[in-house]
Design a protein around this motif. Structure first.
Motif, short mmCIF file in Angstrom:
data_model
loop_
_atom_site.label_atom_id
_atom_site.label_comp_id
_atom_site.label_asym_id
_atom_site.label_seq_id
_atom_site.Cartn_x
_atom_site.Cartn_y
_atom_site.Cartn_z
N VAL A 47 0.84 -1.19 0.00
CA VAL A 47 0.00 0.00 0.00
C VAL A 47 0.88 1.24 0.00
N THR A 48 0.52 2.23 -0.81
CA THR A 48 1.15 3.54 -0.73
C THR A 48 0.08 4.58 -0.47
N VAL A 49 0.33 5.44 0.51
CA VAL A 49 -0.57 6.54 0.83
C VAL A 49 0.04 7.81 0.29
N VAL A 50 -0.67 8.48 -0.61
CA VAL A 50 -0.19 9.71 -1.21
C VAL A 50 -0.85 10.87 -0.49
N SER A 51 -0.05 11.79 0.03
CA SER A 51 -0.62 12.86 0.84
C SER A 51 0.16 14.14 0.69
N ALA A 52 -0.51 15.20 0.24
CA ALA A 52 0.06 16.55 0.26
C ALA A 52 1.39 16.69 -0.47
N CYS A 53 1.58 15.96 -1.56
CA CYS A 53 2.86 16.11 -2.27
C CYS A 53 2.67 16.17 -3.78
N LYS A 89 -2.62 23.86 -8.79
CA LYS A 89 -1.50 23.65 -9.71
C LYS A 89 -0.97 22.24 -9.49
N LEU A 90 -1.08 21.41 -10.50
CA LEU A 90 -0.56 20.05 -10.40
C LEU A 90 0.96 20.05 -10.48
N ARG A 91 1.56 19.21 -9.68
CA ARG A 91 3.02 19.10 -9.67
C ARG A 91 3.49 18.51 -11.00
N PRO A 92 4.56 19.04 -11.58
CA PRO A 92 5.05 18.50 -12.85
C PRO A 92 5.34 17.01 -12.76
N GLY A 93 4.80 16.27 -13.72
CA GLY A 93 5.03 14.83 -13.77
C GLY A 93 4.13 14.00 -12.89
N VAL A 94 3.11 14.62 -12.27
CA VAL A 94 2.32 13.88 -11.28
C VAL A 94 1.52 12.75 -11.92
N HIS A 95 0.95 12.96 -13.11
CA HIS A 95 0.14 11.91 -13.71
C HIS A 95 0.99 10.69 -14.09
N ALA A 96 2.15 10.95 -14.67
CA ALA A 96 3.05 9.84 -15.01
C ALA A 96 3.50 9.11 -13.75
N PHE A 97 3.78 9.86 -12.69
CA PHE A 97 4.20 9.26 -11.43
C PHE A 97 3.12 8.35 -10.87
N LEU A 98 1.89 8.83 -10.83
CA LEU A 98 0.80 8.04 -10.25
C LEU A 98 0.49 6.81 -11.10
N GLN A 99 0.55 6.95 -12.41
CA GLN A 99 0.27 5.80 -13.27
C GLN A 99 1.30 4.70 -13.08
N ALA A 126 3.18 4.31 -10.35
CA ALA A 126 3.05 3.83 -8.97
C ALA A 126 1.89 2.85 -8.83
N ALA A 127 0.81 3.09 -9.57
CA ALA A 127 -0.37 2.23 -9.47
C ALA A 127 -0.10 0.82 -9.99
N GLN A 128 0.93 0.66 -10.80
CA GLN A 128 1.27 -0.67 -11.30
C GLN A 128 1.95 -1.53 -10.24
N TRP A 185 9.99 8.57 -7.59
CA TRP A 185 9.59 7.30 -8.20
C TRP A 185 10.74 6.30 -8.15
N GLU A 186 11.95 6.76 -8.41
CA GLU A 186 13.10 5.86 -8.34
C GLU A 186 13.24 5.25 -6.95
N VAL A 187 12.99 6.06 -5.93
CA VAL A 187 13.06 5.57 -4.54
C VAL A 187 11.96 4.55 -4.29
N LEU A 188 10.74 4.86 -4.69
CA LEU A 188 9.63 3.93 -4.51
C LEU A 188 9.90 2.59 -5.19
N GLU A 189 10.37 2.65 -6.42
CA GLU A 189 10.63 1.43 -7.19
C GLU A 189 11.72 0.60 -6.52
N CYS A 190 12.74 1.26 -6.01
CA CYS A 190 13.83 0.56 -5.34
C CYS A 190 13.33 -0.15 -4.08
N ILE A 191 12.54 0.55 -3.29
CA ILE A 191 12.02 -0.05 -2.05
C ILE A 191 11.11 -1.23 -2.37
N HIS A 192 10.27 -1.09 -3.38
CA HIS A 192 9.36 -2.17 -3.78
C HIS A 192 10.17 -3.39 -4.22
#
Length: 364
Positions: free
Chosen positions: A2-8, A70-80, A82-84, A199-206
């Motif tokens: 599980v990943t909880v996305v909050s305020a970032c 204002k959406l953070r740059p790259g947020v949609h690619a990041f979430l897509q 991460a959802a995998q 994302w690189e950090v998340l992928e490494c931890i996973h």
């Protein structure tokens, strides 16, 4: 996992921050309501035109919560991506209306978050964020947030501290930051250094969580701690003019962070010392570091290394000749798309912006 996305993932501009129920980086008093409709009176006409023209900014919403986003740059690619690998949840201290509207921007088809949204009205814990209403074990949960203090102490090992995204001008006022915002400067965060690095950090931890054959490592908190310790492994640091004399390093955020990142913290310089972390290049320790050819770096080196999960080039973090205020530290981090040390005041501001009330003693 599980990943909880909050305020970032975004920045918001909203009215009446004290009672609007918005996220930590809401725009303070940015919108004025009158008979002619909403007016962004903290922004110039040119800045308002920028807002209207930007494809990554959601226009003013005529119904609550009355905001620009204002959406953070790259947020949609990041979430897509991460959802995998993760089951994504949203956790906010804002109200349900705010939460639903933010998810509508981040995930308009509701394929990433579905109904996994926790707002202030859903949780049983007040004044802090928590995982109390989420299914699953905390041993398999990662939390991404830009404010550490809004989470209880027991969940700190699950946290990935993400640099706060500052876009609107009055965020600098709210968090007492010098310099100008991205909107004023007509710039934006580099997505590779922002969410790209996260994302690189998340992928490494996973990868390391599921690759381990050791049952004891089937706890994501162990993996996170081990990865953090790799960042400054081999560094032996001593602090100078970073906190008051007589303060034990481990009672200060900087000292604790250094140890979490794998550095050894000294109170007296020795032949093994590699770094002096200082805010003033003229202290005895700083001058001694120069004579001995040691690294002399500003506290932002430590903080930025933590945000980026990589030891940063020491030459980018020169110590000023006179005492640098906390604002100087913030400016150094802002220049790199990062923000400064999380403080009690920072947490209170985050809670206020998110509609939190009372003390945050529980969010140590």
């Amino acid at each position: 996992m599980v990943t909880v996305v909050s305020a970032c993932t975004c920045a918001t501009a909203s009215p009446d921050v004290e009672g609007s129920g918005q996220e930590a980086n809401g725009e303070a008093l940015a919108i004025e309501r009158n008979e002619n409709g909403p007016t962004l009176y903290h922004l110039t006409p040119v800045e308002q035109d920028k807002l209207m023209a930007s494809p990554s900014i959601s226009g003013f919403q005529p119904q609550p919560p009355y905001m620009w986003t204002k959406l953070r740059p790259g947020v949609h690619a990041f979430l897509q991506k991460a959802a995998q690998l993760f089951e994504l949840h949203v956790c906010t201290m804002g109200d349900r209306t705010y939460a639903e509207q933010m998810v509508a921007l981040l995930d308009p088809r509701r394929v990433l978050f579905a109904d996994r949204i926790v707002s202030s009205s859903d949780t049983t814990v007040h004044h802090v964020k928590d995982l109390d209403v989420m299914l699953g074990s905390t041993s398999a949960a990662l939390i991404m947030d830009d404010t550490l203090g809004v989470w209880p102490h027991a969940l700190q090992p699950n946290l990935l501290h993400v640099p706060r995204y500052v876009f609107f001008p009055s965020e600098h006022v709210r968090f007492k930051l010098p310099g100008i915002s991205h909107l004023d400067a007509d710039t934006d965060e580099d997505p590779k250094e922002g969410l790209g690095r996260q994302w690189e950090v998340l992928e490494c931890i996973h990868r390391k969580f599921f690759a381990s054959e050791d049952p004891a490592r089937e706890d994501v908190r162990i993996v996170v701690a081990a990865e953090k310790r790799r960042v400054l492994a081999g560094c032996v640091v001593i602090f100078s003019s970073v906190f008051r004399q007589g303060v034990a390093p481990m009672t200060d955020f900087h000292g604790r962070l250094a140890v979490q990142l794998g550095a050894e913290v000294q109170t007296v310089m020795s032949a093994r010392t590699t770094h002096v972390i200082a805010t003033n290049a003229c202290t005895d320790k700083a001058l001694d570091a120069k004579r001995r050819g040691l690294y002399l770096v500003a506290p932002a080196w430590l903080i930025t290394s933590g945000f980026q999960w990589q030891r940063q080039p020491e030459s980018n973090f020169v110590v000023p000749l006179r005492n640098a205020s906390s604002a100087g530290l913030n400016q150094c981090c802002i220049d790199k798309g990062l923000l400064s040390v999380p403080s009690h005041e920072d947490t209170l501001l985050a809670l206020a912006a998110a509609g939190g009330e009372g003390s945050c003693n529980r969010a140590s």
